[in-house]
Design an enzyme around this catalytic site. Structure first.
Site, PDB file in Angstrom:
ATOM      1  N   ASP A   1       0.877  -1.176   0.000  1.00  0.00           N
ATOM      2  CA  ASP A   1       0.000   0.000   0.000  1.00  0.00           C
ATOM      3  C   ASP A   1       0.905   1.214   0.000  1.00  0.00           C
ATOM      4  O   ASP A   1       1.849   1.280   0.787  1.00  0.00           O
ATOM      5  CB  ASP A   1      -0.901   0.001   1.250  1.00  0.00           C
ATOM      6  CG  ASP A   1      -2.067   0.985   1.107  1.00  0.00           C
ATOM      7  OD1 ASP A   1      -1.828   2.134   0.703  1.00  0.00           O
ATOM      8  OD2 ASP A   1      -3.207   0.590   1.412  1.00  0.00           O
TER       9      ASP A   1
ATOM     10  N   LYS B   1       0.914   2.764   5.946  1.00  0.00           N
ATOM     11  CA  LYS B   1      -0.163   1.831   6.324  1.00  0.00           C
ATOM     12  C   LYS B   1       0.304   0.382   6.353  1.00  0.00           C
ATOM     13  O   LYS B   1       0.038  -0.348   7.306  1.00  0.00           O
ATOM     14  CB  LYS B   1      -1.332   1.949   5.335  1.00  0.00           C
ATOM     15  CG  LYS B   1      -2.223   3.140   5.570  1.00  0.00           C
ATOM     16  CD  LYS B   1      -3.435   3.105   4.644  1.00  0.00           C
ATOM     17  CE  LYS B   1      -4.382   4.249   5.000  1.00  0.00           C
ATOM     18  NZ  LYS B   1      -5.573   4.290   4.141  1.00  0.00           N
TER      19      LYS B   1
ATOM     20  N   ASN C   1     -10.494   1.555  -5.610  1.00  0.00           N
ATOM     21  CA  ASN C   1     -10.787   2.182  -6.898  1.00  0.00           C
ATOM     22  C   ASN C   1     -10.813   1.128  -8.004  1.00  0.00           C
ATOM     23  O   ASN C   1     -10.145   0.091  -7.914  1.00  0.00           O
ATOM     24  CB  ASN C   1      -9.780   3.288  -7.217  1.00  0.00           C
ATOM     25  CG  ASN C   1      -8.407   2.736  -7.496  1.00  0.00           C
ATOM     26  OD1 ASN C   1      -8.064   2.420  -8.632  1.00  0.00           O
ATOM     27  ND2 ASN C   1      -7.598   2.582  -6.448  1.00  0.00           N
TER      28      ASN C   1
ATOM     29  N   CYS D   1     -21.681  22.935 -19.437  1.00  0.00           N
ATOM     30  CA  CYS D   1     -22.449  24.184 -19.421  1.00  0.00           C
ATOM     31  C   CYS D   1     -23.417  24.218 -18.234  1.00  0.00           C
ATOM     32  O   CYS D   1     -23.695  25.275 -17.672  1.00  0.00           O
ATOM     33  CB  CYS D   1     -23.199  24.379 -20.734  1.00  0.00           C
ATOM     34  SG  CYS D   1     -24.513  23.165 -20.985  1.00  0.00           S
TER      35      CYS D   1
END
EC number: 6.2.1.45
Length: 919
Positions: free
Chosen positions: A466, A490, A539, A594
């Site tokens: 990690d 970690k 992720n 927009c």
């Protein structure tokens, strides 16, 4: 419902931010006021205690009359060999207290009386006879206010839970989801009225939902705030039970919002529920007939233990037959509820493992029961009603077990050996495992693996990697970390914590991100030597990369993830299942540029814009300035070569920052912040409504300002408005930081700040005629290309060369990187200020700083309970993956939502087969 005397302690938002995103402040306050009893401190009791202490209840009392045995070390992470012979509750206190010093932890080591239960809002029993449970539950059920009672047990690969939260328990929020909303496009004058909504997003309403209307023009009678029932719910329309024939005619606008209803549950006491259990909560549709059988099996085991004073012995056919015969007798007596087949083979497995508490089962059930206690104390989420049974007999080895293989070997793994045999134990110990990620999932996996003895043999090795460091917000669920570890790596901290659970664990901690750039570290030899890979990632991209590597090297991959109270697990087994990347979730819908920049219609749009402005002003522009100043020749050449609208924008920003908007004193920073307010919330809005007045029409003649667009109003700056002052304060402090200007102490005094602002002269604004405002939803940039970008770029470079002559020698700016988890750095103050002022322009409800932090900081809601459950489920699959030889139908993928509660287990999908010729 007993909620304790809600003591409104301040919530440590830095510590609990991820949990607050799931529960909200009110639930957290109720938790902080709750006193819990946990009786039975074997593996399951320790897991439940861990989850509740991390959640931050007021107090946890641990009760156990027994002493630690070597046997307990198979499943309890707080015990070590030196604790053998000590009282279980006393031996647990110190390590559990380290998890959260704000929770009061105490012990009871003598026989419990029912009167003692009145000190608690919820009581949990993990090792209690039915006779005693009925006595205690009767007391809790009839107490005023009722005490929530939970009986849970794990016996080998079997588990059960029973909940009784009293005769009338109110669930405040049944699912924890935000109320659904829709933007109205039209409403008919009918009975019932037909409502259609804009096809911007699908509606999530269901028949029978109650909704309220607001901001409706024309048919204003609907804006009375009265909840109305809907039916015939479709993706973009519904009918509402209301006669609107005499109402005004709908003109435009309107928001429809779901009204969430509380729900009252009438729990039965255990005494009645045993005889009449009602519907069981199912977890696996391939075992729909299993819960009624396990309902009898657990009663039979209780009778066996009360008759013989001991559990059945693993491998003893005599004991198994006795249990089967007791179960048969109970089955004969239940009348209509009688089970057709009492499945002696299954009951034999149940008898053999009955004394063992296995770590993965304790982890899974610890997550579920921990969540039920939170529900009992807060009314948040729907309780388990009332029985839940589960088994994972598919985790047993495929080869039949010899009774002699189940005998204890006087090791810490004896309980696990009594279920799986010593041959599988050896396979676990010799496994070469790679865990990717050492966050919430990683910490739980390390604990489980250390207790199971995985990679604890001479041949075994566990590698964990990690690249992240520990932050305060991790401590509410990443339970191997302590506050003194903040800032440390970690993986290193987690590895040494896991080794302290089991000193035989052969573990190597790395700080490398796994990806194409580290294939020299994680090379072919590394991958080829692995037995199994366990993902503990947060992720999708990293998951897809690991999946590709496992596919290439044909290694099993055990995948899991959590989101708030939800979790899922997926097994990727070579040649048996599809791989992780074979099926993808659809990409999240992004708001058009927009919409975000000129036509927001919800707070998310405002916060997306605010974060983008923050990064542009305070990070990207100062970085551009530094890129130019550090090498002017190279920078100018690069912009000339690009020669496009983006290069022009870059140069304009650098020039503006060093010329018109250059700050030399703190007063300059205040002036800059005040003018920013005027530009963002006054001038730009004036320009927008000048270009597109309220009655403007599109090229087809339709009203320009039709849903979902909202017509804005410019703000009027006032030093009397605290939110205006707060905006200027945060903006000027951060601007000063980028210029290296000292920040005066008086800035935080509203009166002095107001005086400094009032000295400023703000020029009047006149809207311009031919300003281009992007309205195309497919546009990806807001820069409008000019006729001759190259000439403009040359002119900008000339001006830039002139203004840099006036800069002090060695001048550099300090770009600011957004950091959401530091409440003292003013980053979230500015972003919340930007978003809320913009929301005010468009009459969108504003949010507090915490909610702004969740959305703008893209904080993933997370709690310890769903994490524990996911890892427990994965480790039940790990037994199968390491044993080898299991068929596809033995494996399980799971989706669970502890809020509902819902458990959905299914066989993995087989891989896609491709035919080529006769292959």
């Amino acid at each position: 419902m007993a909620l304790g005397g809600a003591n409104y302690t301040e919530i440590d938002e830095d510590l609990h931010s991820r949990q607050l995103a799931v529960y909200g402040r009110e639930t957290m306050r109720r938790l902080f006021a709750s006193n819990i009893l946990i009786s039975g401190m074997q593996g399951l009791g320790a897991e439940i205690a861990k989850n509740l202490i991390l959640a931050g209840v007021k107090s946890v009392t641990l009760h156990d009359e027994g002493v630690v045995e070597l046997w307990d070390l198979s499943s309890n992470f707080v015990f070590s060999e030196t604790d053998v012979g000590k009282n279980r509750a006393l031996a647990s206190v110190q390590k559990l207290q380290e998890l959260n010093n704000a929770v009061i932890i105490s012990t009871l080591t003598t026989k419990l009386t029912k009167e003692q239960l009145s000190n608690f809002q919820a009581v949990v029993f993990t090792d209690i006879s039915f006779e005693k449970a009925i006595e205690f539950d009767d007391y809790c059920h009839n107490y005023n206010p009722p005490i929530s009672f939970i009986k849970a047990e794990v016996r080998g690969l079997f588990g059960s839970i029973f909940c009784d939260f009293g005769p009338e328990f109110t669930v405040v929020d049944v699912d924890g989801e935000d109320p659904h909303t829709g933007i109205i496009a039209s409403i008919s004058n009918d009975n019932p009225a037909f409502v259609s909504c804009v096809d911007d997003e699908r509606l999530e309403f269901q028949d029978g939902d109650l909704v309220v209307f607001s901001e409706v023009h024309g048919m204003t009678e609907l804006n009375d705030g009265k909840p109305r029932k809907i039916k015939s719910a479709r993706p973009y329309s519904f009918t509402v039970e209301e006669d609107t024939t005499k109402f005004g005619t709908y003109i435009k606008g309107g928001i429809v919002t779901q009204v969430k209803q509380p729900k009252v549950l009438n729990f039965k006491p255990l005494r009645e529920a045993l005889k009449d259990p009602g519907e069981f909560l199912l977890s696996d549709f391939s075992k729909f007939d299993r819960p009624p059988l396990l309902h009898i099996a657990f009663q039979a085991l209780d009778k066996f233990v009360s008759d013989l004073g001991r559990f059945p012995v693993a491998g003893s056919e005599e004991d198994a037959n006795k249990l089967i015969s007791i179960a048969g007798n109970i089955n004969e007596r239940v009348g209509d509820e009688k089970v057709e087949d009492i499945n002696p083979k299954l009951l034999r497995n149940f008898a053999f493992g009955a004394r063992a508490v296995l770590n993965p089962m304790a982890a899974m059930f610890g997550g579920i029961v921990g969540q039920e206690v939170v529900k009992a104390c807060s009314g948040k989420f729907h309780p388990l009603f009332q029985f839940f049974y589960f088994d994972s007999v598919e985790s047993l080895p495929t080869e039949p077990l010899d009774p002699s293989d189940l005998k204890p070997l006087n090791t810490r793994y004896d309980a696990q050996i009594s279920v799986f045999g010593s041959k599988l134990q050896k396979k676990l110990e010799d496994a070469k495992v790679f865990i990717v990620g050492s966050g919430a999932l990683g910490c739980e996996f390390l604990k489980n693996i250390a207790l199971m003895g995985v990679s604890c043999g001479d041949q075994g090795k566990l590698t964990i990697t990690d690249d992240d460091v520990i932050e305060k917000s991790n401590l509410s669920r990443q339970f191997l970390f302590r506050d003194w570890n903040i800032g440390q790596a970690k993986s290193t901290v987690a590895a040494s914590a896991a080794a302290s659970i089991n000193s035989r664990l052969n573990i190597e901690a790395l700080q490398n991100r796994v990806g194409p750039e580290t294939e020299n570290v994680f090379d072919d030899t590394f991958w080829e030597n692995l037995t199994v890979i366990i993902n503990a990632l947060d992720n999708v991209n990293a998951r897809l990369y690991i999946d590709q590597r496992c596919l290439y090297f044909q290694e099993p991959l055990l995948e899991s993830g959590t989101l708030g109270a939800k979790c899922n697990t997926q097994m990727v087994i070579p040649h048996l299942t599809e791989n992780y990347g074979a099926s993808r979730d659809p990409p999240e819908k992004q708001a058009p540029m927009c919409t975000v920049h000129s036509f927001p219609h919800n707070i998310d749009h405002c916060l997306t814009w605010a974060r983008s402005e923050f990064e542009g002003l305070l990070e990207k522009t100062p970085a551009e300035v530094n890129a130019y100043l550090s090498n002017p020749v190279e920078y100018k050449t690069a912009q000339r070569n690009a020669g496009d609208a983006q290069a022009r924008d870059n140069l304009e920003q650098v020039l503006e920052c060093l010329e018109k908007e250059k700050c030399e004193t703190f007063q300059d920073c205040i002036a800059w912040a005040r003018l920013r307010f005027e530009d963002y919330f006054v001038n730009r809005v004036k320009q927008l409504i000048y270009t597109f007045p309220e009655d403007a029409a599109t090229s087809t003649g339709a009203p320009f300002w039709s849903a979902p667009k909202r017509f804005p109003q410019p703000l009027q700056f006032s030093v009397a408005d605290p939110s205006h002052l707060q905006f200027v304060m945060a903006a000027s402090i951060l601007r000063a930081e980028t210029f290296g200007i000292p920040i005066p102490d008086w800035i935080e005094h509203p009166k002095m700040l107001a005086e400094a602002i009032e000295k400023l002269i703000v020029p009047d604004f006149e809207p311009k005629k031919d300003v281009k405002i992007v309205t195309d939803e497919k546009a990806t940039t807001l820069s409008v290309a000019s006729i001759d970008d190259a000439a403009v770029i040359d002119e900008l470079i000339f001006k830039l060369e002139l203004c840099t002559k006036n800069l002090p020698l060695g001048f550099k700016m300090k770009p600011i990187q957004f950091e959401k988890d530091d409440d003292t750095n003013y980053h979230m103050d500015l972003i919340a200020g930007l978003a809320n002022m913009r929301a005010r322009n468009y009459s969108i409800p504003e949010v507090d700083k915490l909610k702004a932090k969740f959305i703008a900081g893209r904080i993933i809601p997370a709690i310890a309970t769903s994490t524990a459950m996911a890892t427990g489920l994965v480790c039940l699959e790990l037994y199968k993956a390491l044993d080898g030889g299991h068929k596809l139908e033995d494996y399980r993928n799971t989706f669970a939502n502890l809020a509902l509660p819902l458990f959905s287990m299914a066989e993995p999908v087989p891989p896609k087969t491709i035919k080529h010729g006769d292959m």
